[in-house]
Scaffold this motif. Structure first.
Motif, PDB file in Angstrom:
ATOM      1  N   LEU A 113       0.738  -1.346  -0.025  1.00 27.33           N
ATOM      2  CA  LEU A 113       0.014  -0.032   0.260  1.00 27.33           C
ATOM      3  C   LEU A 113       0.883   0.981  -0.056  1.00 27.33           C
ATOM      4  N   ILE A 114       0.756   1.860  -0.902  1.00 24.42           N
ATOM      5  CA  ILE A 114       1.333   3.382  -1.079  1.00 24.42           C
ATOM      6  C   ILE A 114       0.557   4.523  -0.911  1.00 24.42           C
ATOM      7  N   PHE A 115       1.102   5.349   0.231  1.00 23.90           N
ATOM      8  CA  PHE A 115       0.153   6.377   0.728  1.00 23.90           C
ATOM      9  C   PHE A 115       0.917   7.754   0.322  1.00 23.90           C
ATOM     10  N   ASP A 116       0.427   8.726  -0.318  1.00 27.63           N
ATOM     11  CA  ASP A 116       1.068   9.859  -0.752  1.00 27.63           C
ATOM     12  C   ASP A 116       1.236  10.812   0.396  1.00 27.63           C
ATOM     13  N   LYS A 117       1.866  11.946   0.316  1.00 21.27           N
ATOM     14  CA  LYS A 117       1.808  12.912   1.570  1.00 21.27           C
ATOM     15  C   LYS A 117       0.690  13.642   2.063  1.00 21.27           C
ATOM     16  N   LYS A 118      -0.432  13.336   1.241  1.00 21.91           N
ATOM     17  CA  LYS A 118      -1.813  13.928   1.606  1.00 21.91           C
ATOM     18  C   LYS A 118      -2.638  12.770   2.129  1.00 21.91           C
ATOM     19  N   GLY A 119      -1.949  11.436   2.351  1.00 16.16           N
ATOM     20  CA  GLY A 119      -2.678  10.538   2.818  1.00 16.16           C
ATOM     21  C   GLY A 119      -3.803   9.674   1.649  1.00 16.16           C
ATOM     22  N   ARG A 120      -3.465   9.788   0.701  1.00 18.63           N
ATOM     23  CA  ARG A 120      -4.133   9.182  -0.600  1.00 18.63           C
ATOM     24  C   ARG A 120      -3.509   8.027  -0.911  1.00 18.63           C
ATOM     25  N   LEU A 121      -4.333   6.894  -0.880  1.00 18.49           N
ATOM     26  CA  LEU A 121      -3.820   5.603  -1.330  1.00 18.49           C
ATOM     27  C   LEU A 121      -3.855   5.555  -2.548  1.00 18.49           C
ATOM     28  N   LEU A 122      -2.602   4.975  -3.307  1.00 20.90           N
ATOM     29  CA  LEU A 122      -2.546   4.761  -4.754  1.00 20.90           C
ATOM     30  C   LEU A 122      -3.242   3.272  -4.862  1.00 20.90           C
ATOM     31  N   ILE A 123      -4.134   3.489  -5.952  1.00 17.36           N
ATOM     32  CA  ILE A 123      -4.941   2.002  -6.381  1.00 17.36           C
ATOM     33  C   ILE A 123      -4.767   1.906  -7.678  1.00 17.36           C
ATOM     34  N   GLN A 124      -5.143   0.775  -8.240  1.00 15.94           N
ATOM     35  CA  GLN A 124      -4.863   0.425  -9.368  1.00 15.94           C
ATOM     36  C   GLN A 124      -6.085  -0.326  -9.915  1.00 15.94           C
ATOM     37  N   LYS A 125      -6.721  -0.308 -11.199  1.00 17.98           N
ATOM     38  CA  LYS A 125      -7.785  -1.234 -11.647  1.00 17.98           C
ATOM     39  C   LYS A 125      -7.050  -2.348 -12.502  1.00 17.98           C
ATOM     40  N   ARG A 126      -7.758  -3.389 -11.942  1.00 20.95           N
ATOM     41  CA  ARG A 126      -7.351  -4.736 -12.686  1.00 20.95           C
ATOM     42  C   ARG A 126      -7.917  -5.016 -14.136  1.00 20.95           C
ATOM     43  N   THR A 127      -7.050  -5.773 -14.799  1.00 20.98           N
ATOM     44  CA  THR A 127      -7.495  -5.716 -16.456  1.00 20.98           C
ATOM     45  C   THR A 127      -8.648  -6.532 -16.322  1.00 20.98           C
ATOM     46  N   LYS A 128      -9.378  -6.301 -17.257  1.00 15.63           N
ATOM     47  CA  LYS A 128     -10.443  -7.316 -17.977  1.00 15.63           C
ATOM     48  C   LYS A 128     -10.312  -8.623 -17.871  1.00 15.63           C
ATOM     49  N   SER A 129      -8.924  -8.998 -18.169  1.00 18.09           N
ATOM     50  CA  SER A 129      -8.681 -10.505 -18.358  1.00 18.09           C
ATOM     51  C   SER A 129      -8.173 -11.075 -17.166  1.00 18.09           C
ATOM     52  N   LYS A 130      -8.406 -10.501 -16.173  1.00 16.20           N
ATOM     53  CA  LYS A 130      -7.768 -11.159 -14.779  1.00 16.20           C
ATOM     54  C   LYS A 130      -9.054 -12.137 -14.536  1.00 16.20           C
ATOM     55  N   ARG A 131      -8.505 -13.469 -14.160  1.00 18.40           N
ATOM     56  CA  ARG A 131      -9.323 -14.496 -13.547  1.00 18.40           C
ATOM     57  C   ARG A 131     -10.250 -14.140 -12.499  1.00 18.40           C
ATOM     58  N   SER A 132      -9.815 -13.410 -11.477  1.00 21.88           N
ATOM     59  CA  SER A 132     -10.373 -13.087 -10.291  1.00 21.88           C
ATOM     60  C   SER A 132     -10.576 -11.462 -10.321  1.00 21.88           C
ATOM     61  N   TRP A 133     -11.885 -11.194  -9.967  1.00 22.40           N
ATOM     62  CA  TRP A 133     -12.246  -9.722  -9.734  1.00 22.40           C
ATOM     63  C   TRP A 133     -11.751  -9.027 -10.938  1.00 22.40           C
ATOM     64  N   PRO A 134     -11.991  -9.224 -12.238  1.00 29.57           N
ATOM     65  CA  PRO A 134     -11.672  -8.517 -13.478  1.00 29.57           C
ATOM     66  C   PRO A 134     -12.131  -7.189 -13.403  1.00 29.57           C
ATOM     67  N   ASP A 135     -11.660  -6.133 -14.116  1.00 30.19           N
ATOM     68  CA  ASP A 135     -12.041  -4.825 -14.077  1.00 30.19           C
ATOM     69  C   ASP A 135     -12.490  -4.334 -12.720  1.00 30.19           C
ATOM     70  N   LYS A 136     -11.877  -4.471 -11.758  1.00 29.31           N
ATOM     71  CA  LYS A 136     -12.217  -3.953 -10.301  1.00 29.31           C
ATOM     72  C   LYS A 136     -10.983  -3.215  -9.885  1.00 29.31           C
ATOM     73  N   TRP A 137     -11.377  -2.190  -8.921  1.00 34.30           N
ATOM     74  CA  TRP A 137     -10.197  -1.413  -8.228  1.00 34.30           C
ATOM     75  C   TRP A 137      -9.590  -2.302  -7.303  1.00 34.30           C
ATOM     76  N   ASP A 138      -8.290  -2.298  -6.928  1.00 35.32           N
ATOM     77  CA  ASP A 138      -7.603  -3.102  -6.338  1.00 35.32           C
ATOM     78  C   ASP A 138      -6.535  -2.041  -5.413  1.00 35.32           C
ATOM     79  N   LEU A 139      -5.762  -2.784  -4.461  1.00 45.76           N
ATOM     80  CA  LEU A 139      -4.897  -1.948  -3.561  1.00 45.76           C
ATOM     81  C   LEU A 139      -3.763  -1.621  -4.685  1.00 45.76           C
ATOM     82  N   THR A 140      -2.955  -0.951  -3.982  1.00 47.76           N
ATOM     83  CA  THR A 140      -1.671  -0.570  -5.053  1.00 47.76           C
ATOM     84  C   THR A 140      -1.046  -1.976  -5.576  1.00 47.76           C
ATOM     85  N   VAL A 141      -0.560  -2.876  -4.880  1.00 46.65           N
ATOM     86  CA  VAL A 141      -0.181  -4.173  -5.557  1.00 46.65           C
ATOM     87  C   VAL A 141      -0.342  -5.226  -4.525  1.00 46.65           C
TER      88      VAL A 141
END
Length: 123
Positions: free
Chosen positions: A37-65
């Motif tokens: 989990l990466i938080f910037d200086k303002k306390g915001r969490l960097l998130i990423q969107k999973r690809t549509k081809s992922k087997r689990s939770w495709p096209d959903k928002w996820d933790l940083t890594v």
């Protein structure tokens, strides 16, 4: 290419058993998963969107890594590898211990937290 993971007992000791990453973990054993989990200086969490081809939770928002710890890796090596593979960020976790470690019943999830980090992802 097949990926393999080590299996651990409930005290986090390697058992010497290895399974394919997608196989079901035998009862009473665990596999390791990492999250960064990466938080910037303002306390915001960097998130990423999973690809549509992922087997689990495709096209959903996820933790940083997130990712599985490959056979032969430590949690720290896996966290560094996954962060670089997914976001191109180099970070050394070799002297870090997970901020949180959670036993979910068949896996142990290690969570590493990076705070006050401004990341440029435009490269």
């Amino acid at each position: 290419m097949k990926e393999y993971v080590d299996l651990y007992d409930n005290f986090r000791n390697k058992t010497g058993k290895v399974i394919e990453r997608r196989d079901i973990v035998p009862k009473g054993l665990f596999r390791l998963i990492i999250h960064v989990l990466i938080f910037d200086k303002k306390g915001r969490l960097l998130i990423q969107k999973r690809t549509k081809s992922k087997r689990s939770w495709p096209d959903k928002w996820d933790l940083t890594v997130s990712g599985a710890v490959s056979s032969g890796e430590t949690s720290q090596i896996s966290a560094s590898r996954e962060l670089f593979e997914e976001l191109g960020i180099k970070y050394d976790f070799s002297n870090s211990y997970p901020n949180i470690s959670i036993n979910t019943g068949f896996r142990i999830d290690d969570v590493y937290i990076i705070k006050n980090k401004d990341i440029n992802l435009k490269n």
